[in-house]
Write a protein that holds these residues in place. Structure first.
Motif, PDB file in Angstrom:
ATOM      1  N   ASP A 157       0.859  -1.173   0.000  1.00  0.00           N
ATOM      2  CA  ASP A 157       0.000   0.000   0.000  1.00  0.00           C
ATOM      3  C   ASP A 157       0.902   1.232   0.000  1.00  0.00           C
ATOM      4  OD1 ASP A 157      -1.667   2.132   0.540  1.00  0.00           O
ATOM      5  OD2 ASP A 157      -2.844   1.100   2.063  1.00  0.00           O
ATOM      6  N   GLY A 158       1.133   1.743  -1.188  1.00  0.00           N
ATOM      7  CA  GLY A 158       1.973   2.929  -1.348  1.00  0.00           C
ATOM      8  C   GLY A 158       1.154   4.162  -1.650  1.00  0.00           C
ATOM      9  N   ALA A 159      -0.075   4.216  -1.124  1.00  0.00           N
ATOM     10  CA  ALA A 159      -0.969   5.338  -1.419  1.00  0.00           C
ATOM     11  C   ALA A 159      -0.327   6.675  -1.098  1.00  0.00           C
ATOM     12  CB  ALA A 159      -2.275   5.177  -0.642  1.00  0.00           C
ATOM     13  N   GLN A 160       0.501   6.713  -0.046  1.00  0.00           N
ATOM     14  CA  GLN A 160       1.150   7.957   0.381  1.00  0.00           C
ATOM     15  C   GLN A 160       2.617   8.023  -0.052  1.00  0.00           C
ATOM     16  OE1 GLN A 160       0.631   8.246   4.638  1.00  0.00           O
ATOM     17  NE2 GLN A 160      -1.581   8.029   4.523  1.00  0.00           N
ATOM     18  N   ALA A 161       3.040   7.133  -0.947  1.00  0.00           N
ATOM     19  CA  ALA A 161       4.488   6.979  -1.093  1.00  0.00           C
ATOM     20  C   ALA A 161       4.985   6.750  -2.509  1.00  0.00           C
ATOM     21  CB  ALA A 161       4.950   5.819  -0.203  1.00  0.00           C
ATOM     22  N   ILE A 162       4.252   7.174  -3.532  1.00  0.00           N
ATOM     23  CA  ILE A 162       4.777   6.977  -4.880  1.00  0.00           C
ATOM     24  C   ILE A 162       6.087   7.746  -5.048  1.00  0.00           C
ATOM     25  CG2 ILE A 162       3.393   8.843  -5.868  1.00  0.00           C
ATOM     26  CD1 ILE A 162       3.263   7.150  -8.461  1.00  0.00           C
ATOM     27  N   GLY A 163       7.112   7.047  -5.479  1.00  0.00           N
ATOM     28  CA  GLY A 163       8.440   7.645  -5.635  1.00  0.00           C
ATOM     29  C   GLY A 163       9.361   7.439  -4.453  1.00  0.00           C
ATOM     30  N   ALA A 164       8.814   7.026  -3.305  1.00  0.00           N
ATOM     31  CA  ALA A 164       9.669   6.689  -2.165  1.00  0.00           C
ATOM     32  C   ALA A 164      10.459   5.420  -2.489  1.00  0.00           C
ATOM     33  CB  ALA A 164       8.826   6.482  -0.915  1.00  0.00           C
ATOM     34  N   LYS A 165      11.617   5.278  -1.840  1.00  0.00           N
ATOM     35  CA  LYS A 165      12.460   4.123  -2.150  1.00  0.00           C
ATOM     36  C   LYS A 165      12.908   3.390  -0.898  1.00  0.00           C
ATOM     37  CE  LYS A 165      14.110   5.840  -6.582  1.00  0.00           C
ATOM     38  NZ  LYS A 165      15.283   6.190  -7.419  1.00  0.00           N
ATOM     39  N   TYR A 166      13.099   2.098  -1.089  1.00  0.00           N
ATOM     40  CA  TYR A 166      13.641   1.212  -0.055  1.00  0.00           C
ATOM     41  C   TYR A 166      14.900   0.567  -0.620  1.00  0.00           C
ATOM     42  CZ  TYR A 166      14.154  -2.828   3.032  1.00  0.00           C
ATOM     43  OH  TYR A 166      14.651  -3.776   3.901  1.00  0.00           O
ATOM     44  N   LYS A 167      16.050   0.926  -0.053  1.00  0.00           N
ATOM     45  CA  LYS A 167      17.340   0.394  -0.522  1.00  0.00           C
ATOM     46  C   LYS A 167      17.477   0.524  -2.036  1.00  0.00           C
ATOM     47  CE  LYS A 167      17.983  -2.709   3.409  1.00  0.00           C
ATOM     48  NZ  LYS A 167      18.264  -4.078   3.885  1.00  0.00           N
ATOM     49  N   LYS A 169      15.146   0.729  -4.319  1.00  0.00           N
ATOM     50  CA  LYS A 169      14.005   0.238  -5.100  1.00  0.00           C
ATOM     51  C   LYS A 169      12.758   1.044  -4.758  1.00  0.00           C
ATOM     52  CE  LYS A 169      15.595  -4.583  -5.342  1.00  0.00           C
ATOM     53  NZ  LYS A 169      15.250  -6.002  -5.003  1.00  0.00           N
ATOM     54  N   SER A 170      11.993   1.374  -5.774  1.00  0.00           N
ATOM     55  CA  SER A 170      10.768   2.128  -5.553  1.00  0.00           C
ATOM     56  C   SER A 170       9.748   1.290  -4.804  1.00  0.00           C
ATOM     57  CB  SER A 170      10.162   2.580  -6.883  1.00  0.00           C
ATOM     58  OG  SER A 170      10.985   3.538  -7.512  1.00  0.00           O
ATOM     59  N   VAL A 171       9.107   1.882  -3.807  1.00  0.00           N
ATOM     60  CA  VAL A 171       8.044   1.153  -3.126  1.00  0.00           C
ATOM     61  C   VAL A 171       6.934   0.875  -4.144  1.00  0.00           C
ATOM     62  CG1 VAL A 171       8.598   2.235  -0.923  1.00  0.00           C
ATOM     63  CG2 VAL A 171       6.800   3.221  -2.341  1.00  0.00           C
ATOM     64  N   GLY A 172       6.323  -0.282  -3.996  1.00  0.00           N
ATOM     65  CA  GLY A 172       5.329  -0.736  -4.955  1.00  0.00           C
ATOM     66  C   GLY A 172       5.893  -1.689  -5.977  1.00  0.00           C
TER      67      GLY A 172
END
Length: 395
Positions: A157-167, A169-172
């Motif tokens: 659920d990346g409703a609030q997080a498009i473009g955020a990244k984890y290590k 990699k883009s969330v989603g």
């Protein structure tokens, strides 16, 4: 000066000439549902977040629901999800006939507590929905390892997080599906409801594509019972205009968060959450009490790229409501995300209850202050001044 929690016109009006030209283009095309504008938007988002497939849909809520349907989640199944999040996460699970199983949260990043998730898993558990809350990624290595161990599907659920990244990699892009929202208050805010579902799995993309449009392929032939999750061409076209500005929007939010952190940490009674305290509410709370802390600032983990959909502060010692009243009196926009955890909502009263002490405490402590990209220097300083005045009044 008054400082709103969000000012959508500050972002949209500078683009009004291009937005109006885009409206005219769609109007002249005569194509208002799906079509070329939507397909172009899907390609652009897929490239940005690094996925093979992106499907525009009618809302972020419908993106989650469509993912659950495509994975065959339904009656008799259980799905793990955080209780401290927006209603849509669990509401979509319930709409499929499955049971949301509520999981506690980390007091530092506010995301799902995987140790608690492991305690809640049963033989009926079929999926887990980590939420990248407020724009910061959940611990996806732990999520994917847990899911692989127990053969669970993962919907991010990346409703609030498009473009955020984890290590990096883009969330989603990490789980089986990723869901985004383009509600006007989101970082990539549209002009009404809108959302997107992404995946790297060809067969899942094919299934979701059919279910998006009443389970129909070809026209008037229905192999499945789907839904009407179609995207408006105008919404997609307008979002394409803002997508080109999105990197700049993100950088400004990050700069605002950094400024708040630097300035607020200079005030007596303000501390910042520490990454090493993740998942340990008791020791963290005791430490803060020992430090005579009154406000706890959020932290961006080193391995994440936080996009700051919200800048969420914890107000200790039962002073959150007083803090909110103080900011409101000063003309500073603020809101509580979220005052009632999902496991305490009336509509889920029939679901067996488990102790969720962290999310219940967060619901009593959190408040979000303005973080949108167009904040002026004067507005940011006004927010900081209001916080300082509250702290001084409590000395």
């Amino acid at each position: 000066m008054p400082v709103p929690l969000l000012d959508v016109n500050a972002q949209n009006l500078p683009l009004q000439d291009e937005l109006r030209a885009t409206f005219d283009r769609v109007l002249q095309s005569g194509r208002f549902i799906m079509g070329e504008e939507m397909e172009a938007f899907e390609r652009e988002v897929a490239e940005m977040v690094g996925v093979k497939h992106a499907l525009s849909v009618s809302s972020g809520t419908d993106a989650i629901l469509l993912a659950l349907m495509a994975l065959g989640i339904g009656e008799g199944d259980e799905v793990l999800c955080p209780s401290f999040t927006f209603f849509a996460t669990a509401g979509c699970i319930a709409r499929t006939g499955a049971t949301p199983v509520f999981v506690d949260s980390c007091p530092v990043c506010f995301n799902i507590d995987l140790e608690d998730a492991a305690k809640k898993r049963t033989a009926k558990t079929k999926a887990i929905v980590p939420v990248h809350l407020f724009g910061q990624a959940a611990d996806m290595d732990a999520v994917m390892s847990f899911a692989a161990e127990h053969s669970l599907k993962v919907i991010e659920d990346g409703a609030q997080a498009i473009g955020a990244k984890y290590k990096g990699k883009s969330v989603g892009s990490i789980g089986d599906f990723g869901a985004y929202s383009f509600f006007p208050s989101k970082n990539l805010g549209g002009f009404g409801d809108g959302g997107m579902l992404v995946t790297n799995n060809d067969s899942l993309a094919e299934m979701a594509l059919m279910l998006r449009n009443h389970g129909m392929n070809p026209k008037y032939y229905h192999k499945y019972v789907g839904g009407n999750f179609r995207c408006d061409a105008l919404q997609a076209a307008l979002l394409r205009v803002k997508l080109r500005e999105y990197t700049g929007y993100t950088e400004k939010r990050q700069a605002n968060a950094q400024y708040y952190t630097e300035k607020l940490l200079q005030l007596e009674g303000v501390v910042q959450a520490q990454q090493e305290d993740c998942g340990c509410l008791e020791s963290q709370t005791l430490k803060y009490q020992a430090d005579a802390a009154k406000l706890v600032l959020p932290v961006a983990y080193d391995h994440n790229e936080h996009i700051w959909n919200q800048f969420t502060i914890r107000v200790l010692d039962g002073q959150r409501d007083a803090f909110r009243e103080h900011l409101t009196e000063k003309g500073i926009g603020c809101d509580t995300y979220y005052p009632v955890p999902l496991h305490q909502q009336e509509c889920f009263a029939d679901i067996p209850k488990h102790a969720l002490p962290v999310c219940e405490q967060l619901a009593q402590e959190v408040i979000s202050i303005p973080i949108y990209p167009e904040l002026t220097q004067g507005q940011k300083d006004e927010v900081i001044s209001a916080v300082q005045a509250f702290l001084t009044s409590k000395v």
